[in-house]
Enzyme design. Structure first.
Site, short mmCIF file in Angstrom:
data_model
loop_
_atom_site.label_atom_id
_atom_site.label_comp_id
_atom_site.label_asym_id
_atom_site.label_seq_id
_atom_site.Cartn_x
_atom_site.Cartn_y
_atom_site.Cartn_z
CG ASN A 126 36.30 -44.41 25.17
OD1 ASN A 126 35.66 -43.93 24.21
ND2 ASN A 126 37.02 -43.62 26.00
CD GLU A 158 35.75 -42.33 30.42
OE1 GLU A 158 35.35 -41.30 31.12
OE2 GLU A 158 37.20 -42.18 29.94
CB CYS A 184 39.39 -50.18 25.95
SG CYS A 184 40.50 -49.67 27.34
CD GLU A 223 41.38 -50.19 21.88
OE1 GLU A 223 40.57 -49.92 22.78
OE2 GLU A 223 42.50 -49.72 21.74
CB CYS A 231 45.34 -50.23 27.24
SG CYS A 231 43.96 -51.63 27.46
CB CYS A 233 42.91 -53.49 24.53
SG CYS A 233 41.41 -52.67 25.02
N1 THU Z 1 41.13 -46.10 26.27
C1 THU Z 1 40.52 -47.13 25.35
O1 THU Z 1 39.30 -46.95 24.84
N2 THU Z 1 41.43 -48.09 24.69
C2 THU Z 1 42.70 -48.04 24.75
O2 THU Z 1 43.43 -49.11 24.50
C3 THU Z 1 43.40 -47.24 26.05
C4 THU Z 1 42.23 -46.49 26.81
C5 THU Z 1 39.97 -45.51 27.02
C6 THU Z 1 39.60 -45.93 28.34
C7 THU Z 1 39.39 -44.59 29.01
O3 THU Z 1 37.67 -44.66 28.77
C8 THU Z 1 39.92 -43.53 28.27
O4 THU Z 1 40.42 -44.20 27.10
C9 THU Z 1 41.02 -42.93 29.28
O5 THU Z 1 41.88 -44.01 29.71
#
Ligand code: THU
Length: 137
Positions: A45, A47, A56, A58, A94, A97
């Site tokens: 991930n 940000e 994310c 994935e 999520c 993804c």
């Molecule tokens: N996140 C992912 O990397 N994958 C997911 O399927 C759900 C959330 C990350 C996004 C963000 O950087 C952190 O988790 C908190 O939401």
């Protein structure tokens, strides 16, 4: 899926964690994809100070695999997916993804979700029943 391969894929997702960029949520996620040619492509991930721009793990993995020419929905779909987070919450992928993964992997593809509750294996079809597809494509 085959135990040894599954373990290698989960291990790759765990190793990727060091490269996650999550200074805002502090929730780090790593993903690893097994491609048709037996390569493992990882993602983390990433940000952003403008929170909504965060991506994310994935999806960074899927986009990296496509950019490297390693996945195609018809000729070289994904064979397996692993997702790891060391955080307190299990890294259930999520909804966005799930749909992006489904673009490049069939419903029977195994997804290994690895976190605080251990490693849970499900198929992509179980995670995303009735995925959206454009008719005839
Ligand atoms: N996140 C992912 O990397 N994958 C997911 O399927 C759900 C959330 C990350 C996004 C963000 O950087 C952190 O988790 C908190 O939401």
């Amino acid at each position: 899926m085959d135990g040894e391969r599954g373990r290698a894929l989960v291990e790759a997702a765990r190793e990727g964690i060091a490269r996650a960029y999550a200074p805002y949520s502090e929730y780090r996620v790593g993903a690893a994809l097994l491609t048709a040619d037996d390569s493992i492509v990882t993602g983390v991930n990433v940000e952003n100070a403008s929170y909504g721009l965060s991506v994310c793990a994935e999806r960074t993995a899927v986009f990296a695999a496509r950019a490297r020419g390693l996945v195609d929905p018809r000729s070289s779909p994904l064979r397996a997916i692993a997702i790891h987070s060391p955080g307190p919450a299990m890294p259930w992928p999520c909804g966005a993804c799930r749909q992006v993964l489904r673009e490049f992997a069939g419903p029977s593809v195994p997804v290994l979700i690895d976190g605080s509750e251990g490693t849970v294996e499900m198929t992509l079809g179980e995670l995303l029943p009735r995925a959206f597809h454009l008719e005839g494509r």
